[in-house]
Design a protein around this motif. Structure first.
Motif, mmCIF file in Angstrom:
data_model
loop_
_atom_site.group_PDB
_atom_site.id
_atom_site.type_symbol
_atom_site.label_atom_id
_atom_site.label_comp_id
_atom_site.label_asym_id
_atom_site.label_seq_id
_atom_site.Cartn_x
_atom_site.Cartn_y
_atom_site.Cartn_z
ATOM 1 N N LEU A 49 -12.415 -7.918 3.461
ATOM 2 C CA LEU A 49 -11.249 -7.216 2.932
ATOM 3 C C LEU A 49 -10.766 -7.935 1.654
ATOM 4 C CD1 LEU A 49 -9.209 -6.551 6.204
ATOM 5 C CD2 LEU A 49 -10.984 -5.129 5.158
ATOM 6 N N GLY A 50 -9.978 -7.232 0.859
ATOM 7 C CA GLY A 50 -9.308 -7.866 -0.272
ATOM 8 C C GLY A 50 -10.100 -7.883 -1.570
ATOM 9 N N ARG A 51 -11.207 -7.146 -1.656
ATOM 10 C CA ARG A 51 -11.942 -7.098 -2.936
ATOM 11 C C ARG A 51 -11.054 -6.434 -3.990
ATOM 12 N NH1 ARG A 51 -16.816 -3.576 -0.981
ATOM 13 N NH2 ARG A 51 -15.045 -2.733 0.191
ATOM 14 N N PRO A 52 -11.005 -6.983 -5.209
ATOM 15 C CA PRO A 52 -10.114 -6.424 -6.234
ATOM 16 C C PRO A 52 -10.389 -4.951 -6.513
ATOM 17 C CG PRO A 52 -11.070 -8.515 -6.971
ATOM 18 C CD PRO A 52 -11.736 -8.169 -5.670
ATOM 19 N N GLU A 53 -11.649 -4.538 -6.455
ATOM 20 C CA GLU A 53 -11.992 -3.140 -6.767
ATOM 21 C C GLU A 53 -11.660 -2.190 -5.609
ATOM 22 O OE1 GLU A 53 -14.068 -5.613 -6.169
ATOM 23 O OE2 GLU A 53 -15.923 -4.942 -5.177
ATOM 24 N N ALA A 54 -11.401 -2.728 -4.425
ATOM 25 C CA ALA A 54 -11.131 -1.872 -3.257
ATOM 26 C C ALA A 54 -9.649 -1.509 -3.238
ATOM 27 C CB ALA A 54 -11.549 -2.586 -1.975
ATOM 28 N N THR A 55 -9.289 -0.540 -4.058
ATOM 29 C CA THR A 55 -7.876 -0.159 -4.220
ATOM 30 C C THR A 55 -7.507 1.038 -3.357
ATOM 31 O OG1 THR A 55 -8.449 1.207 -6.118
ATOM 32 C CG2 THR A 55 -7.780 -1.076 -6.569
ATOM 33 N N ARG A 56 -8.441 1.498 -2.551
ATOM 34 C CA ARG A 56 -8.142 2.569 -1.600
ATOM 35 C C ARG A 56 -8.342 2.019 -0.186
ATOM 36 N NH1 ARG A 56 -6.860 4.042 -5.761
ATOM 37 N NH2 ARG A 56 -7.193 6.033 -6.831
ATOM 38 N N ALA A 57 -7.540 2.524 0.731
ATOM 39 C CA ALA A 57 -7.670 2.090 2.130
ATOM 40 C C ALA A 57 -7.435 3.277 3.046
ATOM 41 C CB ALA A 57 -6.682 0.968 2.440
ATOM 42 N N TRP B 172 0.825 -1.204 0.000
ATOM 43 C CA TRP B 172 0.000 0.000 0.000
ATOM 44 C C TRP B 172 0.864 1.262 0.000
ATOM 45 C CZ3 TRP B 172 -5.236 -0.197 -0.526
ATOM 46 C CH2 TRP B 172 -5.851 -1.435 -0.307
ATOM 47 N N ARG B 173 0.599 2.154 -0.950
ATOM 48 C CA ARG B 173 1.295 3.432 -1.041
ATOM 49 C C ARG B 173 0.541 4.455 -0.192
ATOM 50 N NH1 ARG B 173 0.559 7.688 -4.381
ATOM 51 N NH2 ARG B 173 -0.936 6.544 -5.654
ATOM 52 N N LEU C 78 -4.390 5.380 1.874
ATOM 53 C CA LEU C 78 -3.493 4.523 1.092
ATOM 54 C C LEU C 78 -4.128 4.117 -0.216
ATOM 55 C CD1 LEU C 78 -3.721 3.199 4.351
ATOM 56 C CD2 LEU C 78 -1.392 2.723 3.635
ATOM 57 N N SER C 79 -3.273 3.687 -1.137
ATOM 58 C CA SER C 79 -3.732 3.301 -2.459
ATOM 59 C C SER C 79 -2.871 2.151 -2.946
ATOM 60 C CB SER C 79 -3.583 4.529 -3.385
ATOM 61 O OG SER C 79 -3.729 4.153 -4.723
ATOM 62 N N ALA D 76 5.507 8.167 6.104
ATOM 63 C CA ALA D 76 5.809 6.835 5.579
ATOM 64 C C ALA D 76 5.491 6.841 4.094
ATOM 65 C CB ALA D 76 4.967 5.778 6.295
ATOM 66 N N ARG D 77 6.307 6.151 3.291
ATOM 67 C CA ARG D 77 6.047 6.087 1.849
ATOM 68 C C ARG D 77 5.070 4.979 1.524
ATOM 69 N NH1 ARG D 77 10.169 4.533 -1.360
ATOM 70 N NH2 ARG D 77 8.844 5.123 -3.106
ATOM 71 N N ARG D 78 5.301 3.824 2.138
ATOM 72 C CA ARG D 78 4.435 2.673 1.909
ATOM 73 C C ARG D 78 4.175 1.973 3.233
ATOM 74 N NH1 ARG D 78 3.548 0.449 -3.097
ATOM 75 N NH2 ARG D 78 4.300 1.760 -4.813
ATOM 76 N N VAL D 79 3.130 1.164 3.227
ATOM 77 C CA VAL D 79 2.801 0.393 4.428
ATOM 78 C C VAL D 79 2.672 -1.077 4.042
ATOM 79 C CG1 VAL D 79 0.983 -0.070 6.138
ATOM 80 C CG2 VAL D 79 1.699 2.292 5.690
#
Lengths: 179, 179
Positions: free
Chosen positions: B74-82, B13-14, B176-177, B29-32
């Motif tokens: 959690l983990g749906r392919p379309e869920a690209t934001r957190a 996650w960025r 995050l993305s 932080a840059r990534r998580v």
């Protein structure tokens, strides 16, 4: 802060008996030392046992008022007997919702109301450990004077006969004494 | 099992933003990276953040039925934001009894009922960390598709305006993305 109960040769409390009430027993111990530590203890299948004194999960305000009015603290000079009772509950307990657990805990089992009459003779401190990855869910530490041990036994008989105890899958009864 | 959120250069996650909503900020932080570990994580003042997915503390049976019927995992392919939202509450919150906390949480703040209308667009997982000695009391992880971020923001506006949030002493909003 975490509280750690270690089996050792030089602890303040001498073990007088360890009884597996249900489930797998715990290794023998001659003495138990009680320590407070800053770092989360690593899980262990036997000794040491560790937990955290946390916020109350079930007590409601009128009950707390009664408890505070009656209960004694740990460390009374006359309280030379102790019991350490580690308990694990079935997964089915933890999968219930808060209202369901509370109903069994108090409406059906009178866990708080039934324990009140043993105060202040029996002092008590609960430590939570399920969320620490420990093999038990709770450790309860009790302190009382030798002349109150029979009352303490009666308290346990009542709790163990309650509907809440149908969810107890492992329970060890460790009795201790200090000079 | 414990869940650990680490600041790193190669996590899935960025980080798009870190905002200190109240209280002390968290280092950039840059990534998580999100990992599951067996041993209780040692407390740290900043990253990594760690918690445990535990049993529900407030949800009652009819509420759980509604949540289970509506919520997504959690983990749906379309869920690209957190969003990762660590929160600490005042000592006064933890000193209240269960009925008092529940009253503020749901009767006054509609924490569960108000969140239901954002399901299943927003998926959610709560991690407890107060009893692990961590600086936060909870970490909540949310996942949603980019087109639902405005709804997610509306959910937060509602929660932050609620009586429950008077007890929040520290809150960080990490967005995050992922590709």
């Amino acid at each position: 802060m975490f509280t750690v109960f270690s089996a050792c040769d030089a602890g303040a409390w001498r073990v007088t008996s360890i009884t597996a009430v249900c489930g797998e027993p715990l290794p023998a111990a001659r003495r138990v030392a009680v320590d407070r530590v800053e770092a989360p203890p690593q899980p262990s299948p036997g000794w040491p046992l560790a937990g955290v004194a946390s916020h109350a999960r079930y007590v409601e305000r009128p009950e707390r008022a009664q408890l505070v009015a009656r209960q004694a603290g740990l460390g009374r000079p006359e309280a030379t007997r102790a019991a350490l009772i580690p308990i694990a509950k079935l997964r089915a307990w933890w999968e219930m919702t808060q209202d369901e657990r509370r109903r069994i805990f108090e409406a059906e089992s009178r866990h708080i109301a039934g324990s009140l009459k043993y105060l202040p003779a029996v002092a008590r401190q609960l430590y939570h450990c399920r969320d620490l990855g420990q093999p038990f869910d709770f450790l309860t530490w009790f302190e009382f004077a030798p002349e109150h041990e029979a009352e303490f036994d009666a308290l346990l008989v009542g709790l163990r006969a309650s509907p809440e105890w149908r969810f107890v899958t492992r329970e060890i009864d460790i009795r201790l004494s200090r000079a």
